[in-house]
Design a protein around this motif. Structure first.
Motif, PDB file in Angstrom:
ATOM      1  N   HIS A 181      12.792   6.647   5.633  1.00  0.00           N
ATOM      2  CA  HIS A 181      13.809   5.767   5.063  1.00  0.00           C
ATOM      3  C   HIS A 181      13.377   4.977   3.829  1.00  0.00           C
ATOM      4  O   HIS A 181      14.200   4.270   3.240  1.00  0.00           O
TER       5      HIS A 181
ATOM      6  N   ASN B 289      15.696  -4.167   9.139  1.00  0.00           N
ATOM      7  CA  ASN B 289      17.012  -3.529   9.250  1.00  0.00           C
ATOM      8  C   ASN B 289      17.098  -2.665  10.502  1.00  0.00           C
ATOM      9  O   ASN B 289      18.100  -2.666  11.222  1.00  0.00           O
ATOM     10  N   ALA B 290      16.017  -1.929  10.774  1.00  0.00           N
ATOM     11  CA  ALA B 290      16.000  -1.024  11.923  1.00  0.00           C
ATOM     12  C   ALA B 290      16.089  -1.789  13.244  1.00  0.00           C
ATOM     13  O   ALA B 290      16.843  -1.407  14.147  1.00  0.00           O
ATOM     14  N   TYR B 291      15.319  -2.865  13.363  1.00  0.00           N
ATOM     15  CA  TYR B 291      15.381  -3.683  14.584  1.00  0.00           C
ATOM     16  C   TYR B 291      16.781  -4.266  14.769  1.00  0.00           C
ATOM     17  O   TYR B 291      17.339  -4.257  15.866  1.00  0.00           O
ATOM     18  N   GLN B 292      17.350  -4.789  13.693  1.00  0.00           N
ATOM     19  CA  GLN B 292      18.668  -5.404  13.766  1.00  0.00           C
ATOM     20  C   GLN B 292      19.741  -4.404  14.152  1.00  0.00           C
ATOM     21  O   GLN B 292      20.712  -4.750  14.833  1.00  0.00           O
ATOM     22  N   GLN B 293      19.562  -3.160  13.729  1.00  0.00           N
ATOM     23  CA  GLN B 293      20.518  -2.107  14.058  1.00  0.00           C
ATOM     24  C   GLN B 293      20.287  -1.529  15.453  1.00  0.00           C
ATOM     25  O   GLN B 293      21.079  -0.712  15.928  1.00  0.00           O
TER      26      GLN B 293
ATOM     27  N   ASP C 118      17.729   0.367  16.326  1.00  0.00           N
ATOM     28  CA  ASP C 118      17.144   1.704  16.265  1.00  0.00           C
ATOM     29  C   ASP C 118      15.940   1.822  17.195  1.00  0.00           C
ATOM     30  O   ASP C 118      15.616   2.906  17.679  1.00  0.00           O
TER      31      ASP C 118
END
Length: 230
Positions: A30, A94-98, A100
């Motif tokens: 990413h 971003n990944a943690y918040q989403q 993932d």
């Protein structure tokens, strides 16, 4: 008497596989999209500039393709570049918040860290990953928000982990005598550097790493650490 615990992350509180098989591949997959999308954001732009100023960097901050190529090369070789680690931290946020993934923490580490905190010990983290990445891992951990257990976080801005001066700096920053600090890590060279700075040390042997030449006390998990022995 031990008054503060300074802990590494990878291989110590967190499995090597989570870092190598989840975090690093995610960043590799990413990073191009992230840099392209957020290159004009001041924080990201500044980190790109810093990355291209590294002695071995082969990129131009105005050429995002060259920046992305360089970042991916460093990710593949796990290069300890502070700007790269900071960019990875932003991407992982971003990944943690989403949702993932969540931050892997060994159950024994979570339990003992909570116990030490309740006893009044000061807990700190020192990792090659950025302070932001450290915070995110503990905030989005498998055991919920563990960030309240820690009094501070340190990354390579204070120096590299295999240099004794880094540990001397941390001792001064947390206003503690080196001999009152216990450093936990799975890397012999890091433990050697900490010991040279006067810290107490303990090696976590969770994987099948060699004990050959190890001169430090070692344990298989946090539950076997007896602070009375230091």
């Amino acid at each position: 008497m031990i008054k503060a615990i300074l802990t590494d992350i990878e291989g110590t509180t967190t499995s090597l596989s989570f870092v190598k098989d989840v975090l690093f591949p995610y960043a590799d997959q990413h990073i191009a999209e992230f840099v392209t999308q957020y290159a004009n954001r001041p924080e990201v732009a500044s980190l790109i500039e810093q990355a291209c100023q590294e002695p071995d960097a082969e990129c131009d901050a105005d050429d995002l393709a060259s920046v992305i190529k360089q970042l991916r090369t460093w990710i593949a070789t796990d290069k300890k570049v502070t700007s790269l680690k900071a960019l990875q931290g932003l991407l992982w946020e971003n990944a943690y918040q989403q949702g993932d993934f969540t931050g892997h923490i060994y159950p024994d580490a979570a339990s003992v860290l909570r116990h030490w905190h309740e006893q009044g010990l000061k807990l700190y983290v020192y990792s090659s990953g950025s302070v932001q990445a450290q915070y995110l891992l503990f905030y989005y951990s498998d055991f919920g928000d563990l960030t309240t257990l820690f009094s501070g976080y340190f990354d390579t801005k204070v120096g590299h982990k295999r240099e004794s001066a880094s540990y001397q700096t941390i001792a001064k920053l947390i206003n503690s005598e080196p001999e009152s600090i216990l450093f936990l890590s799975d890397i012999h060279e890091e433990l050697d550097a900490a010991a040279q700075a006067g810290l107490k040390t303990c090696c976590l042997v969770r994987e099948k790493q060699s004990l050959l030449g190890l001169t430090h006390t070692w344990v298989s998990d946090f539950t076997h650490i007896n602070l009375k022995n230091y």
